[in-house]
Design an enzyme around this catalytic site. Structure first.
Site, short mmCIF file in Angstrom:
data_model
loop_
_atom_site.label_atom_id
_atom_site.label_comp_id
_atom_site.label_asym_id
_atom_site.label_seq_id
_atom_site.Cartn_x
_atom_site.Cartn_y
_atom_site.Cartn_z
N LYS A 145 4.22 -0.74 15.00
CA LYS A 145 4.08 0.37 14.04
C LYS A 145 4.84 1.55 14.65
CE LYS A 145 0.48 2.46 11.19
NZ LYS A 145 1.10 2.26 9.89
C1 LIG Z 1 4.15 -1.52 6.74
C2 LIG Z 1 2.67 -1.68 6.76
N1 LIG Z 1 2.13 -2.88 6.48
C3 LIG Z 1 0.80 -3.06 6.49
C4 LIG Z 1 -0.08 -2.04 6.78
C5 LIG Z 1 -1.55 -2.29 6.81
O1 LIG Z 1 -2.05 -2.27 8.11
P1 LIG Z 1 -3.52 -1.81 8.46
O2 LIG Z 1 -4.43 -2.62 7.60
O3 LIG Z 1 -3.67 -2.12 9.90
O4 LIG Z 1 -3.62 -0.36 8.16
C6 LIG Z 1 0.45 -0.77 7.07
C7 LIG Z 1 -0.44 0.35 7.39
O5 LIG Z 1 -0.68 0.64 8.53
C8 LIG Z 1 1.84 -0.59 7.07
O6 LIG Z 1 2.37 0.61 7.34
#
Ligand SMILES: Cc1ncc(COP(=O)(O)O)c(C=O)c1O
Length: 311
Positions: free
Chosen positions: A158
């Site tokens: 991330k």
């Molecule tokens: C590109 C992306 N995919 C998926 C997610 C979902 O991840 P999470 O459930 O850990 O927030 C996020 C959000 O953080 C994201 O930015």
């Protein structure tokens, strides 16, 4: 505008919100050298509780490692600092944004001499796509932009710079009047939303791209897959063809910011209102987030409140 709170934790200290500033030559501003998290704290009967806090902070530490950003603060330190931040800001429920980024020092691409700053901010923030979207579902559009490829970046991290990809997709879909973008991967398989993982219901089974696809391995995704299996649904992690989006009985998205959101229309194909399976899983997920599901109580990291001093 972001709703201000009083304090931001910055490199080990609590700084007034308006004083949490950086130099314009901070490395991360120029090159996107940062990693971050999106976490939520919910008001529960036992007090404010952070959903899967440790997993989020461990993902932050892994993202940092993948991009060679040494963190001077451990997961435990950041966790305690976040608890203190929530207490100091008097928040009962909030969105939490930890960020680690290369700061001011050297420029150029191999800037090992620039410090890695770590901050945590927390503020009240409602459901990212809106409460109505969670009830009624959203309209999505398949983006003309493909999800970043593992050949060039690290989809499992991330990282700040990577979000230019999500921003292109989100801007395109918003400008075209849709609520959210769905990105395909390099090979044309369904990947995820601009900030959410994606699920289809096909012949009663829940289908989602595997974690080896170019997705962010979402923490909501992990929770939802466990809830779905616990409820007795079959979950299949496999490649998904674009046309399956239009053929699916139900489609939904999940992410920390958006929570669980039904999709009612994709590329102007009407999928009908939110489906039964989406509803059942959404209700259980909401219970887990808000501390109403005893079986998932361990997912909540309770923020201890100062005990009342008597006398
Ligand atoms: C590109 C992306 N995919 C998926 C997610 C979902 O991840 P999470 O459930 O850990 O927030 C996020 C959000 O953080 C994201 O930015």
């Amino acid at each position: 505008m972001v709703e201000k709170s009083d304090w931001i934790w910055m490199n080990g200290e609590f700084v007034a919100w308006d004083d949490a500033n950086v130099h314009v030559l901070s490395h991360g501003l120029h090159y996107g050298t940062g990693v971050f998290e999106g976490i939520r704290c919910y008001e529960t009967e036992a007090g404010p509780a952070v959903f899967r806090h440790r997993e989020h902070l461990e993902r932050l530490a892994k993202s940092a490692e993948l991009y060679y950003l040494p963190l001077e603060h451990s997961v435990d330190e950041i966790r305690s600092a976040t608890h203190e931040l929530i207490r100091r800001n008097g928040l009962r429920s909030c969105y939490i944004r930890p960020l680690a980024f290369r700061g001011y020092g050297e420029m150029g691409l191999y800037a090992k001499g620039s410090p890695v700053n770590v901050i945590v901010a927390a503020w009240p923030w409602g459901a990212y796509l809106g409460e109505e979207s969670k009830r009624e579902g959203i309209r999505a559009k398949v983006s003309s932009w493909r999800r970043i490829s593992p050949a060039g970046l690290i989809p499992q991290a991330k990282a700040s710079g990577q979000y230019l990809n999500s921003i292109l997709a989100k801007t395109e879909s918003s400008n075209a009047g849709y609520d959210e973008a769905i990105l395909l991967d390099e090979a044309g398989h369904v990947c995820e939303g601009s900030g959410e993982n994606i699920y289809l219901v096909r012949e009663g089974e829940i289908v989602t791209p595997p974690h080896t696809a170019s997705i962010l391995d979402g923490i909501s995704r992990k929770s939802i897959l466990q809830i779905a299996r616990d409820l007795g649904y079959t979950v299949v992690e496999r490649e998904i063809a674009r046309a399956e989006l239009y053929l699916a009985e139900e489609v939904f998205l999940s992410g920390t910011a958006a929570e669980l959101v039904p999709v009612r229309e994709i590329d102007d194909h009407d999928l009908g209102g939110p489906g039964e399976i989406t509803r059942v899983i959404q209700a259980k997920f909401e219970d887990a987030l808000h501390g109403r599901a005893q079986e998932y109580a361990e997912w909540l990291d309770l923020v201890e409140q100062p005990s009342k001093v008597s006398g």
